[in-house]
Design an enzyme around this catalytic site. Structure first.
Site, PDB file in Angstrom:
ATOM      1  N   GLU A 113       0.822  -1.212   0.000  1.00  0.00           N
ATOM      2  CA  GLU A 113       0.000   0.000   0.000  1.00  0.00           C
ATOM      3  C   GLU A 113       0.863   1.272   0.000  1.00  0.00           C
ATOM      4  O   GLU A 113       0.595   2.211   0.736  1.00  0.00           O
ATOM      5  CB  GLU A 113      -0.943   0.015   1.212  1.00  0.00           C
ATOM      6  CG  GLU A 113      -1.929  -1.145   1.215  1.00  0.00           C
ATOM      7  CD  GLU A 113      -3.088  -0.963   2.196  1.00  0.00           C
ATOM      8  OE1 GLU A 113      -3.007  -0.080   3.059  1.00  0.00           O
ATOM      9  OE2 GLU A 113      -4.072  -1.708   2.059  1.00  0.00           O
TER      10      GLU A 113
ATOM     11  N   GLU B 168      -6.885  -7.505  -0.735  1.00  0.00           N
ATOM     12  CA  GLU B 168      -7.374  -7.329   0.635  1.00  0.00           C
ATOM     13  C   GLU B 168      -8.807  -6.861   0.585  1.00  0.00           C
ATOM     14  O   GLU B 168      -9.097  -5.768   0.142  1.00  0.00           O
ATOM     15  CB  GLU B 168      -6.549  -6.289   1.413  1.00  0.00           C
ATOM     16  CG  GLU B 168      -5.272  -6.806   1.964  1.00  0.00           C
ATOM     17  CD  GLU B 168      -4.643  -5.864   2.974  1.00  0.00           C
ATOM     18  OE1 GLU B 168      -5.370  -5.111   3.647  1.00  0.00           O
ATOM     19  OE2 GLU B 168      -3.413  -5.891   3.091  1.00  0.00           O
TER      20      GLU B 168
END
Ligand SMILES: *[C@@H]1O[C@H](CO)[C@@H](O)[C@H](O)[C@H]1NC(C)=O
Ligand SMILES: *[C@@H]1O[C@H](CO)[C@@H](O)[C@H](O)[C@H]1NC(C)=O
Ligand SMILES: *[C@@H]1O[C@H](CO)[C@@H](O)[C@H](O)[C@H]1NC(C)=O
Ligand SMILES: *[C@@H]1O[C@H](CO)[C@@H](O)[C@H](O)[C@H]1NC(C)=O
Ligand SMILES: CC(=O)N[C@H]1CO[C@H](CO)[C@@H](O)[C@@H]1O
Length: 550
Positions: free
Chosen positions: A200, A271
């Site tokens: 991320e 995710e």
């Protein structure tokens, strides 16, 4: 819809799911020996539609289970249950700070036995995605960075910074070499089909400016340079370098994901939060099975071929491993709860969803997509292969309040509010997100009359006085450096002498002790006697302590 039709649908659904499940699973797991890999073909490849393993397109259902958040005794059971739910891949991070707590001293024992964990998953017929980090976030202490890294001179974490890149590469090399030596990568015959570098990074990239852009390019090249037998991914990474696949993290990737970083890459969702982790003081976080199922089906409706449950089993943050304020119980609301028990209906509903999607596998992976917008809320997506009977339809009712009916190829179908129905062969409804057939369960805690295993120890922390403290400093010291990550706590002590003449003269006015604190917690003493305790929260650390002194 009349009740009997509804019942009939449920019966058909159960029958379809039961009869096809075993055969389909074996095929999905690609255990079919007739499909021997061509030696010149990579074991794991991909194109715009999906990952291609041993030459076959695959639908991938991932679950995140982090090995240090459970024990080796629990691993086989967790993996078996993941398989039972229809997952075919387990995803895990690799946790640097538990493996190298002291520079150069490696630890892969007990709960930290990464290689054993990967092997167990492989032996159960599942695949693995290895998220190497080295920064992993994961609500883990320092996002996985060991303390000693902070003491490296001139280091800037996660940037185009020589000292950082040196240590990051060294660590990544160590992990990759170990895994490679045990032949755990798919192209070596092992279960690891994908690896991830960084995590991320888009969230922080802007702050690093040009150095961020250079770093992420370097990270991708470094990773691929270390091992190129399986694809590397970067999650939530805008402008990911072309050597890696960028993937989506979030709750609604079917609607939020702008697509991968190139026309030759598949849409992967790495995710999809099954609930939310919790910090102390939070109210319970829930995510209904129906909502989760809707979001996943929506992703597959929009070209997705891989979904990951973050977390499938959250487990326990043992010791001091969690990041600040995060509870020891991690994602307890996941399909497997903290103890590894199945949480119904989530577990059952998702298992049914996976079966239904698998039944539509041919259409999803080889069909051509067409989308028909029926009205503002209604949409039909068909995956069909011309000239064959390969066809699956997904009917979406995006209205959160109204049940609606929809006509498709001459037949009326009932669509409950906010739901997607999967039509096998474009005719039979095999699954509806809002129709939970699965059983429900609830969990009770019963106090054990007597515990044979629990050996409790109690500590009473002695609050030191200013005179006891070794370190004197006029300003508060940075905690991480001060404690070298051996404790989360430090007491700062200060005292003020107040003369009797500074106090109110009138006996009917009580003096009030008021302390505005920037710290998390404070204990106050007057004339050496404890008068009270105050604390802030994870959101607002500062607080004001007020107490009348009698
Ligand atoms: C750290 O940076 C400073 C300033 O750029 C430099 O003088 C020093 O030599 C560097 N130290 C190390 C160990 O690289
Ligand atoms: C690919 O096929 C071979 C031969 O059947 C098998 O041993 C291997 O496990 C398969 N690879 C993966 C990643 O499933
Ligand atoms: C799915 O993929 C096809 C083929 O690449 C493309 O034409 C279509 O626009 C995609 N659909 C969505 C919803 O992204
Ligand atoms: C469904 O509604 C939500 C918000 O109400 C919207 O964000 C989303 O794009 C809609 N999806 C479709 C398929 O219309
Ligand atoms: C990318 C994304 O969808 N993020 C969401 C994840 O879930 C949290 C909590 O519900 C949201 O605040 C984020 O927007």
């Amino acid at each position: 819809m009349p009740e009997f039709i509804r019942l009939l649908l449920l019966v058909i659904l159960s029958l379809l799911l039961k009869s096809n499940a075993c055969a389909k699973r074996a095929r999905d797991l690609n255990l079919n020996p007739k499909r021997n890999p061509n030696p010149n073909r990579p074991v794991v490849a991909y194109d715009a539609r999906s990952l291609i393993i041993n030459g076959s397109r695959v639908l991938l259902f991932y679950g995140s289970i982090h090995y240090p958040r459970s024990t080796p005794d629990m691993w086989p059971d967790l993996i078996t249950k993941a398989k039972e739910c229809g997952l075919n891949v387990i995803q895990t991070y690799v946790f640097w700070n538990i493996h190298e707590p002291v520079q150069g001293k490696l630890n892969f024992e007990g709960n930290y036995d990464l290689l054993k964990y990967i092997k167990l998953i492989g032996d159960s017929g599942l695949w693995v995605t290895l998220r190497t980090g080295p920064y992993i976030e994961a609500e883990w202490n320092m996002g996985g960075f060991p303390y000693w890294l902070k003491e490296v001179p001139n280091i800037t974490f996660r940037s185009y910074n020589e000292p950082f890149m040196f240590h990051m590469k060294k660590y990544a090399e160590t992990i990759i070499k170990m895994v490679k030596a045990k032949k755990l990568f798919a192209d070596q015959g092992g279960p690891i089909i994908m690896a991830q570098i960084e995590n991320e990074y888009t969230n922080v990239q802007l702050a690093y400016r040009d150095l961020g852009t250079k770093y992420i390019k370097w990270a991708a090249e470094m990773a691929v340079g270390l091992y190129n037998g399986v694809p590397w991914i970067m999650c939530k990474q805008k402008n990911a370098p072309p050597t890696v696949i960028s993937t989506c993290n979030g709750r609604q990737c079917g609607d939020t994901f702008p697509g991968p970083n190139g026309p030759d890459k598949p849409s992967l969702w790495t995710e999809n939060w099954t609930a939310q982790y919790r910090v102390f003081g939070d109210s319970p976080s829930q995510r209904a099975a129906e909502d989760l199922a809707f979001a996943i089906a929506r992703f597959f409706v929009r070209n997705g071929t891989l979904n990951n449950y973050y977390m499938f089993h959250g487990g326990t943050n043992f010791g001091r491993t969690s990041s600040s304020f995060v509870t020891t119980r991690y994602y307890d609301e996941a399909p497997l709860d903290e103890f590894g028990l199945k949480r119904y209906p989530k577990f059952g509903h998702l298992r049914d969803l996976h079966k239904a999607l698998r039944l539509s596998k041919k259409s999803l992976l080889w069909g051509v997509q067409s989308i028909q917008k029926v009205s503002l809320d209604l949409e039909i997506t068909v995956y069909e292969k011309a000239g064959t009977d390969i066809c699956a339809a997904f009917m979406t009712n995006n209205n959160t309040k109204l049940d609606l009916s929809i006509n498709f190829r001459g037949v009326d179908y009932f669509l409950p509010a906010k739901s997607i129905s999967i039509l096998l062969d474009c005719k039979t409804v095999v699954f509806n997100m809002n129709t939970v057939v699965s059983q429900h369960s609830s969990r009770n805690f019963v106090l054990a009359a007597e515990s044979k295993i629990a050996k409790w120890e109690m500590f009473k922390e002695v609050v030191p006085t200013e005179a006891d403290l070794e370190i004197k400093s006029k300003v508060p010291r940075e905690l991480y450096h001060l404690n070298k990550d051996a404790s989360d706590y430090a007491w700062y002590s200060t005292s003020i002498n107040i003369d009797r003449r500074d106090l109110p003269m009138r006996s009917d006015i009580i003096p009030i002790l008021m302390i505005a604190s920037f710290g998390h917690a404070l204990a106050a003493f007057v004339n050496g006697e404890y008068v009270g305790f105050g604390h802030g929260s994870n959101v607002e650390k500062s607080h004001v302590f007020k107490k009348a002194v009698v």
